[in-house]
Design a protein around this motif. Structure first.
Motif, PDB file in Angstrom:
ATOM      1  N   UNK A   6       0.855  -1.184   0.000  1.00 34.13           N
ATOM      2  CA  UNK A   6       0.000   0.000   0.000  1.00 34.13           C
ATOM      3  C   UNK A   6       0.893   1.235   0.000  1.00 34.13           C
ATOM      4  N   UNK A   7       0.664   2.115  -0.965  1.00 31.91           N
ATOM      5  CA  UNK A   7       1.395   3.379  -1.057  1.00 31.91           C
ATOM      6  C   UNK A   7       0.494   4.490  -0.527  1.00 31.91           C
ATOM      7  N   UNK A   8       1.044   5.281   0.400  1.00 35.88           N
ATOM      8  CA  UNK A   8       0.287   6.368   1.009  1.00 35.88           C
ATOM      9  C   UNK A   8       1.107   7.651   0.958  1.00 35.88           C
ATOM     10  N   UNK A   9       0.492   8.732   0.478  1.00 37.32           N
ATOM     11  CA  UNK A   9       1.126  10.048   0.425  1.00 37.32           C
ATOM     12  C   UNK A   9       0.405  10.950   1.416  1.00 37.32           C
ATOM     13  N   UNK A  52       3.355   0.363   3.041  1.00 33.88           N
ATOM     14  CA  UNK A  52       3.287  -0.796   3.926  1.00 33.88           C
ATOM     15  C   UNK A  52       3.444  -2.027   3.055  1.00 33.88           C
ATOM     16  N   UNK A  53       4.074  -3.013   3.641  1.00 34.95           N
ATOM     17  CA  UNK A  53       4.383  -4.258   2.962  1.00 34.95           C
ATOM     18  C   UNK A  53       4.013  -5.355   3.936  1.00 34.95           C
ATOM     19  N   UNK A  85      -4.630  10.200  -3.072  1.00 35.97           N
ATOM     20  CA  UNK A  85      -5.349   8.944  -2.907  1.00 35.97           C
ATOM     21  C   UNK A  85      -4.352   7.782  -2.755  1.00 35.97           C
ATOM     22  N   UNK A  86      -4.565   6.888  -1.786  1.00 36.53           N
ATOM     23  CA  UNK A  86      -3.650   5.748  -1.632  1.00 36.53           C
ATOM     24  C   UNK A  86      -3.789   4.770  -2.795  1.00 36.53           C
TER      25      UNK A  86
END
Length: 98
Positions: A6-9, A52-53, A85-86
């Protein structure tokens, strides 16, 4: 077993709030049934971007987590801090070299 990325900015002034919240809940997430591994990464060029991984036993385990009170508490707090947006991917590990 599969991997969830999950990629979060985050808004720059919200990064510390995110990190504090993540540290508060990380053991609960890691110990959720079906979760076998959890890591948090930070982008080297943009310190407001995190990944997150996590390893999950089954897709059902991930869905159970996503429908849990724990996820609702963590995600409802976290999503208020986003800049963008994630993005999320569920992937199968093909090769792993120790």
């Amino acid at each position: 077993m599969f991997v969830r990325i999950v990629k979060m900015s985050f808004q720059e002034d919200k990064v510390d709030i995110f990190l504090n919240n993540f540290h508060e809940f990380k053991q609960h997430i890691r110990n959720y049934p079906g979760n076998r591994f959890l890591e948090l990464y930070r982008d080297k060029k943009d310190p407001s971007v995190f990944f997150t991984y996590s390893y999950w036993e089954t897709e059902e385990d991930l869905e159970n987590y996503r429908n849990s009170d724990l996820f609702e508490e963590v995600w409802s707090f976290t999503k208020k801090l986003f800049k963008d947006r994630p993005e999320a991917w569920s992937v199968d590990k093909v090769v792993s070299l120790p």
